[in-house]
Design an enzyme around this catalytic site. Structure first.
Site, PDB file in Angstrom:
ATOM      1  N   LYS A 176       1.501  -3.512   7.403  1.00 18.52           N
ATOM      2  CA  LYS A 176       1.625  -3.655   5.883  1.00 18.52           C
ATOM      3  C   LYS A 176       3.282  -3.487   5.787  1.00 18.52           C
ATOM      4  CE  LYS A 176      -1.900  -4.429   3.340  1.00 18.52           C
ATOM      5  NZ  LYS A 176      -2.199  -5.514   2.631  1.00 18.52           N
ATOM      6  N   TYR A 220      -2.136   0.389  10.519  1.00 14.88           N
ATOM      7  CA  TYR A 220      -2.237  -0.349   9.427  1.00 14.88           C
ATOM      8  C   TYR A 220      -1.148  -0.181   8.444  1.00 14.88           C
ATOM      9  CZ  TYR A 220      -3.760  -0.964   4.426  1.00 14.88           C
ATOM     10  OH  TYR A 220      -3.965  -1.220   3.186  1.00 14.88           O
ATOM     11  N   THR A 277       0.877  -1.236  -0.134  1.00 23.72           N
ATOM     12  CA  THR A 277      -0.111   0.026   0.121  1.00 23.72           C
ATOM     13  C   THR A 277       0.777   0.939   0.023  1.00 23.72           C
ATOM     14  OG1 THR A 277      -1.569   1.283   1.342  1.00 23.72           O
ATOM     15  CG2 THR A 277      -0.130  -0.137   2.554  1.00 23.72           C
ATOM     16  N   GLU A 323       0.217   3.795   2.001  1.00 21.63           N
ATOM     17  CA  GLU A 323       0.196   4.016   3.111  1.00 21.63           C
ATOM     18  C   GLU A 323       1.630   3.948   3.576  1.00 21.63           C
ATOM     19  OE1 GLU A 323      -2.301   5.718   5.066  1.00 21.63           O
ATOM     20  OE2 GLU A 323      -3.383   5.957   3.404  1.00 21.63           O
TER      21      GLU A 323
END
Length: 363
Positions: free
Chosen positions: A156, A152, A128, A130
């Protein structure tokens, strides 16, 4: 010879599009689902019953179930898309997010290794944008430093690095696709883009009064999920395992997305004010339709994501702008306008039936 693919997270937005894509490519497609008394398979309902589509019970938190499925299916390719994928939820459920999004990746890699498939099975890990979090350069590419800014993203990041470690330690063909925001008419209704398009449709059809959002100035690189699954597949067809940014290379604000969604819903918005005092007003009526609520601000917020898809374009031949931002928003709004219209028709039928039953007309 027909290839076999295993998709974790097959019931999600990406998983359903990928399953369709691989079936069209002539694959035998297997997907994992979690046991639930609530039906959450609407995105793949049209695929169930097809001769080359199969479902298996497994959970990213249960290594034994993953071992069983991998050992039974013995896939040529695994697409690990399953995750707790909502950033805001990760602040409320950080431990669960870590177990699924971090350790879950390790469980998949170990299942492949322990089943003796390390030399033959190719693995795609859904990573991701992010990871870039508190961004250190714009736009972001495969060499941009990571600075995760949510539970999160941290989970990840472990998934990204453990994939890289298994690739180097065991010679496995495993790679990560660093996906920037990818949306569609199948996006979950709690994600901001779908929240906006649904609200535009409901407000236009008189089913909702107002939309509340967080930071309208947040910048994102939004693409169409249906296009992105092709790049996932291309990554595993590459000659060597490498990580790729999957993005459009075009950036817009939440405000831009909101304005365009309401436009396609038949409402022209005008924004005024700043920060929490900003409002979106219907130009035709002067009514406030969009407001900012501090409830939607995150403890640490990512405000500037913009991907550079040059590597995927040049090495894989992937077209990052097959579907434009404007086309994406229109696809989503059109689908939600239809969805809301059907809901309204269903409501009318239920109301009429109740009246008929009350008056004794229908027995």
């Amino acid at each position: 010879m027909m290839k076999t693919a295993l998709i974790t997270g097959v019931t999600g937005q990406d998983g359903s599009f990928l399953a369709e894509f691989l079936l069209e490519k002539g694959y035998e497609v297997h997907g994992t689902i979690r046991r639930s008394s609530v039906d959450y398979r609407e995105r793949i309902a049209h695929l169930e019953g097809l001769p080359h589509f199969h479902l298996h019970y497994a959970d990213m938190g249960d290594s034994m179930s993953l071992l069983q499925v991998v050992g039974k299916v013995r896939p040529d390719e695994i697409y690990n898309l399953a995750a707790q994928s909502h950033v805001q939820v990760s602040f409320d459920s950080p431990e669960f997010t870590a177990d699924v999004d971090a350790t879950g990746v390790l469980r998949v890699l170990e299942a492949v290794r322990l089943c003796g498939l390390a030399a033959t099975c190719r693995i795609y890990q859904a990573s991701t944008s992010e990871l870039y979090g508190k961004v250190e350069e714009v736009p972001q590419n495969e060499n941009t430093p990571f600075h995760p800014y949510s539970p999160y993203a941290v989970a990840k990041l472990y998934g990204y690095w453990i994939v890289k470690e298994y690739r180097e330690a065991y010679g496995m063909f495993c790679c990560s696709g660093i996906l920037f925001n990818h949306e569609s008419e199948r996006r979950g209704e709690t994600f901001v883009t779908r929240k906006i398009t649904l609200a535009a449709a409901r407000i236009r059809q008189g089913k909702q009064e107002k939309l509340y959002l967080g930071n309208l100035s947040s910048l994102r690189d939004w693409g169409y999920a249906k296009d992105y699954v092709e790049c996932m597949w291309l990554i595993l067809q590459n000659d060597k395992p490498e990580d790729f940014v999957i993005a459009t290379g075009v950036q817009h604000s939440v405000r831009d997305f909101c304005r365009l969604a309401f436009h396609y819903g038949g409402i022209e918005l005008e924004f005024s004010g700043e920060g929490e005092n900003e409002k979106g007003v219907d130009k035709a009526t002067g009514k406030v339709l969009v407001e900012v609520s501090s409830d939607f601000y995150r403890p640490t917020d990512v405000v500037n994501l913009w991907g550079d898809p040059s590597k995927a374009r040049e090495q894989l031949g992937w077209n990052p702008v097959k579907t434009s931002f404007e086309q994406l928003v229109k696809i989503m709004v059109d689908a939600d306008m239809e969805k809301v219209a059907l809901e309204r028709a269903s409501d009318r039928i239920r109301t009429n039936l109740a009246e008929y039953l009350e008056k004794g007309i229908v027995k």
